[in-house]
Write a protein that holds these residues in place. Structure first.
Motif, PDB file in Angstrom:
ATOM      1  N   PRO A 100       0.807  -1.233   0.000  1.00 48.19           N
ATOM      2  CA  PRO A 100       0.000   0.000   0.000  1.00 48.19           C
ATOM      3  C   PRO A 100       0.834   1.273   0.000  1.00 48.19           C
ATOM      4  O   PRO A 100       0.406   2.294  -0.549  1.00 48.19           O
ATOM      5  N   PHE A 101       2.025   1.245   0.594  1.00 48.96           N
ATOM      6  CA  PHE A 101       2.879   2.429   0.583  1.00 48.96           C
ATOM      7  C   PHE A 101       3.401   2.726  -0.825  1.00 48.96           C
ATOM      8  O   PHE A 101       3.785   3.857  -1.114  1.00 48.96           O
ATOM      9  N   ALA A 102       3.424   1.711  -1.686  1.00 50.40           N
ATOM     10  CA  ALA A 102       3.874   1.880  -3.074  1.00 50.40           C
ATOM     11  C   ALA A 102       2.703   1.960  -4.036  1.00 50.40           C
ATOM     12  O   ALA A 102       2.899   1.871  -5.251  1.00 50.40           O
ATOM     13  N   GLU A 103       1.490   2.128  -3.516  1.00 45.93           N
ATOM     14  CA  GLU A 103       0.275   2.148  -4.334  1.00 45.93           C
ATOM     15  C   GLU A 103       0.126   0.855  -5.130  1.00 45.93           C
ATOM     16  O   GLU A 103      -0.369   0.862  -6.258  1.00 45.93           O
ATOM     17  N   LEU A 104       0.545  -0.240  -4.522  1.00 42.06           N
ATOM     18  CA  LEU A 104       0.343  -1.566  -5.084  1.00 42.06           C
ATOM     19  C   LEU A 104      -0.674  -2.306  -4.223  1.00 42.06           C
ATOM     20  O   LEU A 104      -0.999  -1.875  -3.121  1.00 42.06           O
ATOM     21  N   SER A 127       0.399   5.788  -0.027  1.00 38.47           N
ATOM     22  CA  SER A 127       1.668   6.322  -0.530  1.00 38.47           C
ATOM     23  C   SER A 127       1.965   7.714   0.015  1.00 38.47           C
ATOM     24  O   SER A 127       3.107   8.170  -0.053  1.00 38.47           O
ATOM     25  N   TYR A 128       0.963   8.389   0.566  1.00 37.71           N
ATOM     26  CA  TYR A 128       1.151   9.741   1.077  1.00 37.71           C
ATOM     27  C   TYR A 128       1.816   9.749   2.454  1.00 37.71           C
ATOM     28  O   TYR A 128       2.205  10.804   2.955  1.00 37.71           O
ATOM     29  N   PRO A 158       9.007   9.601   1.582  1.00 37.24           N
ATOM     30  CA  PRO A 158       7.859   8.709   1.792  1.00 37.24           C
ATOM     31  C   PRO A 158       8.299   7.386   2.419  1.00 37.24           C
ATOM     32  O   PRO A 158       9.429   6.921   2.205  1.00 37.24           O
ATOM     33  N   ARG A 159       7.404   6.790   3.168  1.00 43.32           N
ATOM     34  CA  ARG A 159       7.749   5.560   3.876  1.00 43.32           C
ATOM     35  C   ARG A 159       7.990   4.387   2.938  1.00 43.32           C
ATOM     36  O   ARG A 159       8.582   3.380   3.344  1.00 43.32           O
TER      37      ARG A 159
END
Length: 229
Positions: free
Chosen positions: A121-125, A145-146, A175-176
């Motif tokens: 989710p942090f990579a918009e996957l 990702s934010y 970003p994380r």
């Protein structure tokens, strides 16, 4: 593990990967030491500090641990207790080694799934579905990702992430997705290294998975030095 077995890369690719891993570990250790030293000097001599250095050191330490786990599997540097397996026959030790390898493989698959599901989710996957093993893709999962780190500045060479995963929105901090990427990478490396160790057991190159004999080797070295003296 066979006490005589020692990891030696046999191909150019193997040597390149081995050198890359060792250099990466040395680089992380060096950066951690340098940042800590610089921050101590700035704090006690110049009454200033690098606010972001502590968080960077924490990230590097996490990277070092996770990356080092996979490296330890490769060079059989992890410690283990073989007092019971040494009582078994050669065939018995091999069976016990294969059993422990199967358990480790099962755990490594779970670890890889969990690492991907946390990082994705942090990579918009999209993470996977299923509690234990992947049963599909969770297309309804919301991206995060934010999310940013607390203090680490946003490096200029990572600005492309703003368009790639953050819909064009700028980041004020790193970003994380960047520090957390070590989770799926290390989990995949751990799985690969356990598979390699299992194949060595099957081939008879070692009897168990990751048992290290550092203490025995140290005693033998001291004994040899005393004999020479």
């Amino acid at each position: 593990m066979s006490a005589s077995w020692k990891y030696e890369p046999k191909t150019k690719l193997g040597r390149f990967v081995h050198e890359f891993e060792e250099n990466a570990i040395a680089l992380m250790l060096g950066l951690m030491t340098a940042l800590t030293f610089i921050n101590v000097i700035r704090r006690y001599v110049f009454n200033a500090s690098l606010i972001w250095s502590l968080e960077v050191v924490l990230v590097l330490f996490a990277w070092l641990v996770l990356f080092g786990i996979a490296y330890g599997f490769k060079v059989t540097a992890h410690l283990g207790v073989d007092a019971v397996t040494n009582l078994l026959s050669h065939r018995g030790r091999r069976i016990a080694g294969l059993l422990s390898a199967a358990i480790c493989l099962f755990y490594a698959v779970l670890l890889l799934k969990g690492a991907w599901d946390y990082w994705a989710p942090f990579a918009e996957l999209k993470p996977t579905t299923g509690r234990w093993f992947p049963t599909g893709i969770d297309w309804g999962a919301r991206g995060t990702s934010y999310f940013e780190t607390d203090q680490i500045p946003m490096p200029g060479f990572l600005k492309w992430l703003e368009d790639a995963i953050n819909y064009g929105e700028t980041y004020s901090k790193m970003p994380r997705v960047v520090p957390y990427v070590i989770l799926p990478i290390s989990a995949l490396l751990i799985l690969v290294r356990i598979v390699q160790a299992t194949l060595r057991i099957i081939k008879g190159e070692q009897n168990s998975l990751i048992v290290s004999h550092e203490a025995e080797d140290a005693v033998e070295e001291v004994a040899a030095m005393n004999r020479e003296a």
